[in-house]
Motif scaffolding. Sequence first.
Motif, PDB file in Angstrom:
ATOM      1  N   GLN A   1       0.824  -1.206   0.000  1.00  0.00           N
ATOM      2  CA  GLN A   1       0.000   0.000   0.000  1.00  0.00           C
ATOM      3  C   GLN A   1       0.860   1.259   0.000  1.00  0.00           C
ATOM      4  O   GLN A   1       0.538   2.248  -0.663  1.00  0.00           O
TER       5      GLN A   1
ATOM      6  N   GLU B   1      -6.762   0.272  -4.457  1.00  0.00           N
ATOM      7  CA  GLU B   1      -8.097   0.059  -3.903  1.00  0.00           C
ATOM      8  C   GLU B   1      -8.854  -0.964  -4.755  1.00  0.00           C
ATOM      9  O   GLU B   1      -8.981  -0.799  -5.967  1.00  0.00           O
TER      10      GLU B   1
ATOM     11  N   TRP C   1      -7.863  -4.829  -0.665  1.00  0.00           N
ATOM     12  CA  TRP C   1      -7.536  -3.497  -0.175  1.00  0.00           C
ATOM     13  C   TRP C   1      -8.776  -2.616  -0.249  1.00  0.00           C
ATOM     14  O   TRP C   1      -9.349  -2.411  -1.320  1.00  0.00           O
TER      15      TRP C   1
ATOM     16  N   PHE D   1      -6.095  -3.913   4.221  1.00  0.00           N
ATOM     17  CA  PHE D   1      -6.309  -5.187   3.534  1.00  0.00           C
ATOM     18  C   PHE D   1      -7.229  -6.039   4.408  1.00  0.00           C
ATOM     19  O   PHE D   1      -6.810  -6.609   5.415  1.00  0.00           O
TER      20      PHE D   1
END
Length: 402
Positions: A273, A281, A376, A381
């Motif tokens: 991320q 996303e 995500w 997550f």
Amino acid sequence: MIRRTILTGAAAAALFAGSLGAASAQDTLLLGAAAPQTGPLAGGATVTHWPAVRLWVQQTNAAGGLQVGDQQMTIELVEYDDQTNPQQAIQAAQRMATQDEVDFMVAPYSTGLNLAAAPIFAQLGYPMITGTAVTDQQPALAAQFPNMFFVLGRTSVMAQDTAQLLVDMRERGELGDRVALVNVADAFGIEMAGISKAILEENGFEIVYETSYPLGTQDLAPVIDGARAAEADAFIAWSYPGDTFALTDQAIVQNFAPQVFFTAVATAFPAYQERFGDQIEGVLGMGGVNADDPAFQEFAQAHMEMAGQAPDYWASAATYAALEILGQAIEGAGTTDRAEVLAYLQDRSHEYETILGPVNFNENNDNERYWTVGQWQDGVFRGVASQGRDGVAEVEAFDGWN
């Protein structure tokens, strides 16, 4: 490389003194651990394996150690770098047992290294509780190696749950039938791809692109080229950390944004991320956790304070839980005699309290409650599929690389 770790200093002494109480003696339990610190899987082990192992040792010692019969035993950790090499993993286990004379050993990191080391753990008589091996060979392995226990889950179930998510999306009109299926060419990737292909085809999906690549491959642009040219609606990669990052990077560069983008190991890493930000996303991957569970949040905070980095959202907690199970079995057996501890683990009436929730093993030494698929969502997550775990989130659409 060898490294020994034990909590020391005045603070530790005060903690131990207060916790000894009626214990008649204090001793040290030697715990051996060999896992990658160099080689292709070092990055993954640095996130998932080593911090969880060291944190469990630190927290156990800070609490006074393990109560083993009438002894309060602190833990000394002996570390080796197996260099992501199966032969080195085997040699390290032999050295820890015969030269260091460790009382117990931590299972290696990754499916392949666990499979390589399983015979030597069995030969030497060490319980082997693995938090990073996923394989459908668990029944056969448990029959061959009754000292082997699995916390992370089975490949077929993870492949089935992944396929079911695709089926559900297709039924909602969110996904077509065309799938690109790729894998890293080691024990994990080969097994996962084979099982996944069969399940997807059984459910009416067409595999329009299929390939594998060697562990440690640096240039994965051709893989994304092939999937993009095949006009796949879903991209599924049974990947390891380096390739998970590289495949995602190439997909962004080439603007390959299928309706489903799934990568495997390391998709759950906070660094994933951090690297890609809001672009990921909706990306799916293996594993997951209940990120809202206070037990996981407490673990994550302690992990950050000790290691300077957050745990991953999957196997970090499983690695820590494997050691919680080992510690509870040692205390339950009331001895460091490995045969008696193994007998305690093989008694299916025992349940272990862990940061994952309760864990117990069936006749195949297989924990039947685990996370299978995550996604995500809003920078976290979250587990979106599991076997017997609470806190499953709803799947959200992947809108491409925004």
